[in-house]
Design an enzyme around this catalytic site. Structure first.
Site, PDB file in Angstrom:
ATOM      1  N   HIS A 152       0.821  -1.229   0.000  1.00  0.00           N
ATOM      2  CA  HIS A 152       0.000   0.000   0.000  1.00  0.00           C
ATOM      3  C   HIS A 152       0.853   1.277   0.000  1.00  0.00           C
ATOM      4  CE1 HIS A 152      -3.679  -2.219   0.383  1.00  0.00           C
ATOM      5  NE2 HIS A 152      -3.344  -2.740   1.541  1.00  0.00           N
ATOM      6  N   ASP A 188      -2.613 -10.443  -2.536  1.00  0.00           N
ATOM      7  CA  ASP A 188      -3.190 -10.004  -1.268  1.00  0.00           C
ATOM      8  C   ASP A 188      -4.663  -9.654  -1.525  1.00  0.00           C
ATOM      9  OD1 ASP A 188      -2.199  -8.653   1.589  1.00  0.00           O
ATOM     10  OD2 ASP A 188      -3.856  -7.546   0.678  1.00  0.00           O
ATOM     11  N   HIS A 190      -6.255  -7.089  -0.679  1.00  0.00           N
ATOM     12  CA  HIS A 190      -6.436  -5.657  -0.966  1.00  0.00           C
ATOM     13  C   HIS A 190      -5.684  -5.221  -2.219  1.00  0.00           C
ATOM     14  CE1 HIS A 190      -6.826  -6.133   3.488  1.00  0.00           C
ATOM     15  NE2 HIS A 190      -7.870  -5.340   3.300  1.00  0.00           N
ATOM     16  N   ASP A 277      -4.762 -12.815   3.465  1.00  0.00           N
ATOM     17  CA  ASP A 277      -6.022 -12.243   3.964  1.00  0.00           C
ATOM     18  C   ASP A 277      -7.213 -12.586   3.065  1.00  0.00           C
ATOM     19  OD1 ASP A 277      -4.700 -10.570   2.178  1.00  0.00           O
ATOM     20  OD2 ASP A 277      -4.803  -8.790   3.473  1.00  0.00           O
TER      21      ASP A 277
END
Ligand code: Q9C
Ligand code: ZN
Length: 333
Positions: A152, A188, A190, A277
């Site tokens: 991120h 991931d 996200h 995740d």
């Protein structure tokens, strides 16, 4: 398989602010300890300490003002959260610390900690040291058990528990060492807004991200299909935003399409940003990937002919993180 592990990561312990309430975070030091224990118990993994990477290399990926901001971590006696948001949308880092926090941090989940510069550099160094073992065909696959995560973090902003973009810094290292084409696949849960930001304008790096629809989940502002890259990078960024409860079979289909794009690109290296995740029992996410699903994903990726760098990103189900990691990693052995 060689695994790089960050020796001081436990010094970095955060809390997060959600809707104004200071809350215990899922991004705990136990995350990598649980994975480490599972791999040690398995026996097929060799743990190494990273060599601390060159700050010039980090400076090729992140802005100087941002790095100086992170470097001042020794001065912070408590967790530092942003208070104001940058309303100017200009590009110059402001002078005042309060303003700097607003300028260089994009959420209230990613505070500054006292040892941040040390631990962030060690985390990035795990990915860089791992990438160095790929050069000269020394290893087919190496795993960086990085923490804090990185995908991120943009050129000049921390967010989503990320400060330095570990996968991007290792990718830049491979470019410096002669690579002309590298594919990054981010699995991931996200969207990898940071990795996308860093390589948006180049065709030397193909970035593909499979993630939750940003209309539903963090990081909210990016990860849409329409983001395809710009300038020479146009056509070299792919996003696959997905609805909730995606199962193994549905995920594998998207993975196979991504692999087709990678094969067409013919990269010299594959960098995989690995998040667990997307696991069915993850406490903050909503996909339905099973342990067997991670095993199938690992199998698909390990079949590819590319030398591969695996970089740890998210994954928060402490109870099963070790099993997730083993399911994904054992096909590479
Ligand atoms: N506690 C990575 O997986 N959401 N970052 C916070 C729930 C932020 C995820 C709200 C999620 C960041 C590396
Ligand atoms: Zn994540």
């Amino acid at each position: 398989m060689i695994v790089y592990y960050p020796p001081n990561h436990y010094l970095h312990q955060i809390l997060e602010v959600i809707n104004g309430v200071i809350t215990i975070t899922d991004e705990s030091p136990e995350r990598v300890e649980v994975i480490k224990s599972a791999l040690q118990e398995h026996g097929g993994f060799i743990f190494k300490k990273p060599d601390i990477c060159n700050e010039k290399l980090i400076g090729q990926v992140h802005d100087k003002d941002y790095l100086n901001f992170l470097k001042n971590s020794q001065d912070w006696q408590r967790l530092e959260f942003p208070s104001v948001s940058d309303y100017t949308k200009k590009s110059k880092s402001p002078a005042h610390f309060i303003a700097k926090k607003g300028f260089h941090i994009f959420d209230t989940y990613t505070p500054l900690t006292k040892n941040l510069w040390l631990v962030a550099k060690e985390s990035a160094s795990c990915a860089v040291s791992a990438s160095n073992l790929l050069v000269g065909k020394k290893e087919k696959v190496v795993y960086a058990l990085s923490r804090p995560p990185g995908h991120h973090a943009t050129k000049n902003m921390a967010g989503g528990y990320c400060y330095l973009n570990n996968a991007a810094i290792a990718t830049q290292n491979l470019i410096n060492r002669g690579a002309k084409k590298i594919a990054i696949l981010d699995i991931d849960f996200h969207h990898c807004n940071g990795t996308q930001d860093i390589f948006y304008q180049t065709n030397k790096v193909l970035t593909i991200s499979i993630h939750a629809d940003p209309n539903r989940k963090f990081p909210y502002f990016t990860g849409f299909k329409s983001e395809i890259g710009s300038g020479p990078g146009k056509g070299y960024n792919y996003n696959f935003p997905l609805p909730e409860k995606i199962n193994d079979r549905q995920y594998l289909k998207i993975l196979v399409s991504s692999i087709k794009i990678i094969k067409k690109y013919k990269p010299e290296y594959l960098v995989v940003s690995v998040g667990f995740d997307s696991y069915e029992k993850d406490p903050i996410c909503d996909f339905s990937i099973s342990l067997n699903g991670f095993n199938l994903i690992g199998k698909e990726l390990s079949k590819l002919p590319y030398q591969t760098l695996l970089v740890q990103e998210g994954g928060y189900c402490l109870k099963d993180l070790g099993k997730c990691a083993l399911s994904f990693l054992t096909p590479f052995l």
